[in-house]
Motif scaffolding. Structure first.
Motif, PDB file in Angstrom:
ATOM      1  N   VAL A   1       0.857  -1.185   0.000  1.00 48.59           N
ATOM      2  CA  VAL A   1       0.000   0.000   0.000  1.00 48.59           C
ATOM      3  C   VAL A   1       0.891   1.232   0.000  1.00 48.59           C
ATOM      4  CG1 VAL A   1      -1.725   1.316   1.288  1.00 48.59           C
ATOM      5  CG2 VAL A   1      -1.909  -1.182   1.153  1.00 48.59           C
ATOM      6  N   VAL A   2       0.618   2.129  -0.915  1.00 55.36           N
ATOM      7  CA  VAL A   2       1.478   3.295  -1.134  1.00 55.36           C
ATOM      8  C   VAL A   2       1.214   4.352  -0.062  1.00 55.36           C
ATOM      9  CG1 VAL A   2       2.031   5.168  -2.731  1.00 55.36           C
ATOM     10  CG2 VAL A   2       1.561   2.863  -3.611  1.00 55.36           C
ATOM     11  N   THR A   3       2.314   4.933   0.443  1.00 56.32           N
ATOM     12  CA  THR A   3       2.249   6.079   1.353  1.00 56.32           C
ATOM     13  C   THR A   3       3.223   7.138   0.852  1.00 56.32           C
ATOM     14  OG1 THR A   3       4.032   5.268   2.777  1.00 56.32           O
ATOM     15  CG2 THR A   3       1.787   4.532   3.300  1.00 56.32           C
TER      16      THR A   3
ATOM     17  N   VAL B   1      -7.363   3.744  -2.139  1.00 54.90           N
ATOM     18  CA  VAL B   1      -6.119   3.049  -1.803  1.00 54.90           C
ATOM     19  C   VAL B   1      -5.283   2.878  -3.070  1.00 54.90           C
ATOM     20  CG1 VAL B   1      -5.141   0.866  -0.985  1.00 54.90           C
ATOM     21  CG2 VAL B   1      -7.178   1.824   0.119  1.00 54.90           C
ATOM     22  N   GLN B   2      -3.973   3.118  -2.947  1.00 61.26           N
ATOM     23  CA  GLN B   2      -3.057   2.860  -4.051  1.00 61.26           C
ATOM     24  C   GLN B   2      -2.083   1.752  -3.637  1.00 61.26           C
ATOM     25  OE1 GLN B   2      -1.705   6.162  -6.595  1.00 61.26           O
ATOM     26  NE2 GLN B   2      -2.459   7.544  -5.008  1.00 61.26           N
ATOM     27  N   VAL B   3      -1.792   0.874  -4.594  1.00 65.20           N
ATOM     28  CA  VAL B   3      -0.939  -0.281  -4.342  1.00 65.20           C
ATOM     29  C   VAL B   3       0.179  -0.313  -5.374  1.00 65.20           C
ATOM     30  CG1 VAL B   3      -0.845  -2.813  -4.289  1.00 65.20           C
ATOM     31  CG2 VAL B   3      -2.830  -1.603  -3.316  1.00 65.20           C
ATOM     32  N   ALA B   4       1.402  -0.583  -4.920  1.00 65.54           N
ATOM     33  CA  ALA B   4       2.556  -0.731  -5.812  1.00 65.54           C
ATOM     34  C   ALA B   4       2.928  -2.202  -5.921  1.00 65.54           C
ATOM     35  CB  ALA B   4       3.738   0.082  -5.292  1.00 65.54           C
ATOM     36  N   CYS B   5       3.095  -2.683  -7.159  1.00 61.08           N
ATOM     37  CA  CYS B   5       3.566  -4.047  -7.415  1.00 61.08           C
ATOM     38  C   CYS B   5       4.880  -3.946  -8.185  1.00 61.08           C
ATOM     39  CB  CYS B   5       2.535  -4.836  -8.216  1.00 61.08           C
ATOM     40  SG  CYS B   5       0.977  -5.090  -7.338  1.00 61.08           S
ATOM     41  N   PHE B   6       5.864  -4.753  -7.816  1.00 62.78           N
ATOM     42  CA  PHE B   6       7.242  -4.513  -8.237  1.00 62.78           C
ATOM     43  C   PHE B   6       7.761  -5.555  -9.224  1.00 62.78           C
ATOM     44  CE2 PHE B   6       6.550  -2.749  -4.022  1.00 62.78           C
ATOM     45  CZ  PHE B   6       6.892  -1.423  -4.241  1.00 62.78           C
ATOM     46  N   ASP B   7       8.400  -5.044 -10.279  1.00 62.40           N
ATOM     47  CA  ASP B   7       8.979  -5.907 -11.301  1.00 62.40           C
ATOM     48  C   ASP B   7      10.174  -6.703 -10.789  1.00 62.40           C
ATOM     49  OD1 ASP B   7       7.749  -6.209 -13.729  1.00 62.40           O
ATOM     50  OD2 ASP B   7       8.549  -4.390 -14.600  1.00 62.40           O
ATOM     51  N   THR B   8      10.805  -6.225  -9.750  1.00 61.87           N
ATOM     52  CA  THR B   8      11.978  -6.906  -9.203  1.00 61.87           C
ATOM     53  C   THR B   8      11.612  -8.076  -8.280  1.00 61.87           C
ATOM     54  OG1 THR B   8      11.982  -5.105  -7.588  1.00 61.87           O
ATOM     55  CG2 THR B   8      13.606  -4.986  -9.349  1.00 61.87           C
ATOM     56  N   ALA B   9      10.356  -8.145  -7.855  1.00 61.37           N
ATOM     57  CA  ALA B   9       9.978  -9.089  -6.799  1.00 61.37           C
ATOM     58  C   ALA B   9      10.123 -10.544  -7.219  1.00 61.37           C
ATOM     59  CB  ALA B   9       8.544  -8.819  -6.350  1.00 61.37           C
ATOM     60  N   PHE B  10       9.771 -10.875  -8.440  1.00 63.68           N
ATOM     61  CA  PHE B  10       9.742 -12.278  -8.867  1.00 63.68           C
ATOM     62  C   PHE B  10      11.108 -12.942  -8.755  1.00 63.68           C
ATOM     63  CE2 PHE B  10       9.746 -15.599 -12.216  1.00 63.68           C
ATOM     64  CZ  PHE B  10       8.713 -16.384 -11.729  1.00 63.68           C
ATOM     65  N   HIS B  11      12.167 -12.184  -8.895  1.00 66.10           N
ATOM     66  CA  HIS B  11      13.512 -12.761  -8.941  1.00 66.10           C
ATOM     67  C   HIS B  11      14.141 -12.961  -7.567  1.00 66.10           C
ATOM     68  CE1 HIS B  11      13.323 -12.300 -13.247  1.00 66.10           C
ATOM     69  NE2 HIS B  11      13.018 -11.030 -13.090  1.00 66.10           N
ATOM     70  N   ARG B  12      13.376 -12.713  -6.515  1.00 68.36           N
ATOM     71  CA  ARG B  12      13.953 -12.887  -5.170  1.00 68.36           C
ATOM     72  C   ARG B  12      14.234 -14.350  -4.860  1.00 68.36           C
ATOM     73  NH1 ARG B  12       8.517 -12.295  -4.662  1.00 68.36           N
ATOM     74  NH2 ARG B  12       7.365 -13.598  -3.175  1.00 68.36           N
ATOM     75  N   THR B  13      13.692 -15.276  -5.655  1.00 70.39           N
ATOM     76  CA  THR B  13      13.947 -16.702  -5.437  1.00 70.39           C
ATOM     77  C   THR B  13      15.290 -17.142  -6.023  1.00 70.39           C
ATOM     78  OG1 THR B  13      12.771 -17.267  -7.487  1.00 70.39           O
ATOM     79  CG2 THR B  13      11.494 -17.273  -5.438  1.00 70.39           C
TER      80      THR B  13
ATOM     81  N   THR C   1      -3.428  -6.953  -6.062  1.00 67.66           N
ATOM     82  CA  THR C   1      -4.126  -5.871  -5.373  1.00 67.66           C
ATOM     83  C   THR C   1      -5.422  -6.356  -4.766  1.00 67.66           C
ATOM     84  OG1 THR C   1      -3.108  -4.249  -6.851  1.00 67.66           O
ATOM     85  CG2 THR C   1      -5.123  -3.580  -5.713  1.00 67.66           C
ATOM     86  N   GLN C   2      -6.145  -7.194  -5.502  1.00 68.24           N
ATOM     87  CA  GLN C   2      -7.378  -7.766  -4.968  1.00 68.24           C
ATOM     88  C   GLN C   2      -7.099  -8.554  -3.683  1.00 68.24           C
ATOM     89  OE1 GLN C   2      -9.160 -11.212  -6.944  1.00 68.24           O
ATOM     90  NE2 GLN C   2     -11.109 -10.099  -7.059  1.00 68.24           N
ATOM     91  N   ASP C   3      -6.028  -9.332  -3.685  1.00 71.12           N
ATOM     92  CA  ASP C   3      -5.674 -10.098  -2.490  1.00 71.12           C
ATOM     93  C   ASP C   3      -5.291  -9.183  -1.333  1.00 71.12           C
ATOM     94  OD1 ASP C   3      -6.119 -12.446  -3.859  1.00 71.12           O
ATOM     95  OD2 ASP C   3      -4.007 -12.814  -4.301  1.00 71.12           O
ATOM     96  N   LEU C   4      -4.622  -8.094  -1.645  1.00 65.42           N
ATOM     97  CA  LEU C   4      -4.113  -7.192  -0.606  1.00 65.42           C
ATOM     98  C   LEU C   4      -5.235  -6.404   0.066  1.00 65.42           C
ATOM     99  CD1 LEU C   4      -1.517  -6.135   0.770  1.00 65.42           C
ATOM    100  CD2 LEU C   4      -1.458  -4.334  -0.975  1.00 65.42           C
ATOM    101  N   ILE C   5      -6.179  -5.911  -0.740  1.00 68.62           N
ATOM    102  CA  ILE C   5      -7.216  -5.052  -0.149  1.00 68.62           C
ATOM    103  C   ILE C   5      -8.319  -5.875   0.498  1.00 68.62           C
ATOM    104  CG2 ILE C   5      -6.735  -3.166  -1.756  1.00 68.62           C
ATOM    105  CD1 ILE C   5      -9.235  -3.926  -3.308  1.00 68.62           C
TER     106      ILE C   5
END
Length: 402
Positions: free
Chosen positions: A108-110, A146-158, A395-399
């Motif tokens: 959630v963006v702040t 509500v604003q939500v940020a989803c990150f392109d870098t996240a998938f590669h954390r594995t 976002t649906q899952d988050l909110i």
């Protein structure tokens, strides 16, 4: 959702020259892959911007030359408001290219997170500033959403640490300098759709080629990122439309020390004046450059070498990733070039024939879901990406019940 009014999620994908948007029904689970409505403004910084959506043909528009991105966002907002018809937007989801070493999960963006993400602009200057600008504007204009940020870098954390660490002094790793990887929302979508299309094969040794104006590869096993070609910044890896991809750092030292280019000039060269455009002198689009291959003189020669280098870099990096994952079962092409340029796919697969890829020319010509022959040792596929859906789904899952 607790409110009786129909609820929508608005997804925004804000780039340097375009803003894509899509509206999804937040109350339907599982979330449908197709949005209720979608569109884009493109050519934002150019002389002839255009607007189109799923109900309107492409049309020329006028944008304020001093603040074109603000004007483009305002146009999209007006079009959306005109179509709400009693429905309400409960969340605005943004694709954000770089989350740094802190942001991986949808967030959630702040005001505080915007400030932290703004510090990452030097790592992705073509992408990072624009969603952050949109967030700030929408906080002012639609403060209750509500604003939500989803990150392109996240998938590669594995990816294992050996794939993330840079060969710099170890203190660089401790300061957060590492190979992050990008196009993660696209690869995350493949994580969902490839098993549906190809069954257990997708859980094996898979390489996805996200080929667009920006381009990268991701080697996956059990649908997780094992290695990728982009690293610390969105400059790494494959040759792209206007970006260099991997480059000997000694060339940068030479440009600055001997040719006396400033830091700003070097940045402009690497991000905006190189790649297919820089080598060919014609265009950043492979489909345009290929039309000049048969030209005589310097124009034709540069077109041929630009395309040859573009394909060579893809093939070379695929070979490297095959070595990392110990073979290849499935090769997937996605994004604008990957989905729609049969000649690029043909040339890549031709140069990979030694690993057992056999291309079905007729299937390739029509961008079919499977473009390899039945006796090919490696299955070659085309799969449209859907970054907007994966962003809306998170976002649906988050909110939840917002």
């Amino acid at each position: 959702m607790s409110n009786s009014q129909p609820s929508l999620i608005l997804v925004l994908n804000c780039g340097s020259s375009s803003i894509k948007f899509a509206l999804f029904d937040a109350q339907v689970r599982p979330l449908p892959r197709e949005p209720l409505w979608h569109g884009k403004v493109q050519g934002i910084a150019g002389p002839a911007p255009e607007y189109s959506d799923s109900g309107t043909a492409q049309q020329r528009i006028h944008l304020d030359h001093e603040h074109p991105h603000t004007a483009a966002l305002a146009l999209i907002q007006a079009r959306i408001v005109a179509r709400l018809d009693g429905r309400r937007i409960v969340a605005i989801a943004h694709r954000v290219v770089h989350g740094g070493s802190r942001y991986f999960e949808p967030t959630v963006v702040t005001d505080g997170s915007i400030a932290e993400l703004r510090a990452l602009i030097p790592l992705a200057p073509l992408h990072q500033p624009f969603p952050l600008k949109a967030m700030s504007l929408l906080f002012e204009q639609w403060p209750g959403i509500v604003q939500v940020a989803c990150f392109d870098t996240a998938f590669h954390r594995t990816a294992p640490k050996v794939e993330q660490i840079l060969p710099l002094p170890y203190s660089a790793w401790e300061r957060g300098l590492r190979r992050y990887g990008f196009h993660g929302l696209s690869y995350d979508y493949m994580n969902h759709v490839l098993p549906e299309r190809h069954g257990d094969l997708a859980r094996g040794r898979t390489i996805v080629a996200h080929l667009g104006s920006g381009a990268s590869l991701c080697a996956m096993q059990n649908l997780q990122s094992i290695a990728t070609t982009m690293g610390f910044s969105a400059l790494d890896g494959l040759m792209m439309g206007t970006r260099t991809g991997s480059l000997d750092p000694g060339a940068l030292l030479y440009l600055m020390e001997i040719e006396k280019l400033s830091l700003e000039e070097v940045g402009r060269t690497l991000y905006n004046q190189s790649g297919l455009l820089g080598v060919s002198g014609i265009s950043a689009e492979p489909r345009v450059v290929v039309k000049h291959e048969s030209d005589s003189g310097e124009v034709g020669e540069r077109a041929r070498i630009a395309l040859a280098l573009y394909v060579r870099r893809i093939v070379r990096e695929i070979g490297a990733l095959i070595a990392v994952i110990g073979g290849l079962d499935l090769l997937v092409f996605t994004a604008g070039v990957g989905e729609h340029n049969a000649f690029v796919r043909e040339r890549v697969c031709r140069d990979l024939a030694f690993i057992g890829i056999k291309l079905d020319a007729d299937a390739n010509a029509i961008d079919a879901p499977v473009i390899s022959t039945t006796d090919s040792r490696v299955l070659a596929a085309v799969e449209p990406t859907n970054e907007e859906w994966i962003t809306a789904r998170y976002t649906q899952d988050l909110i939840g019940g917002a």
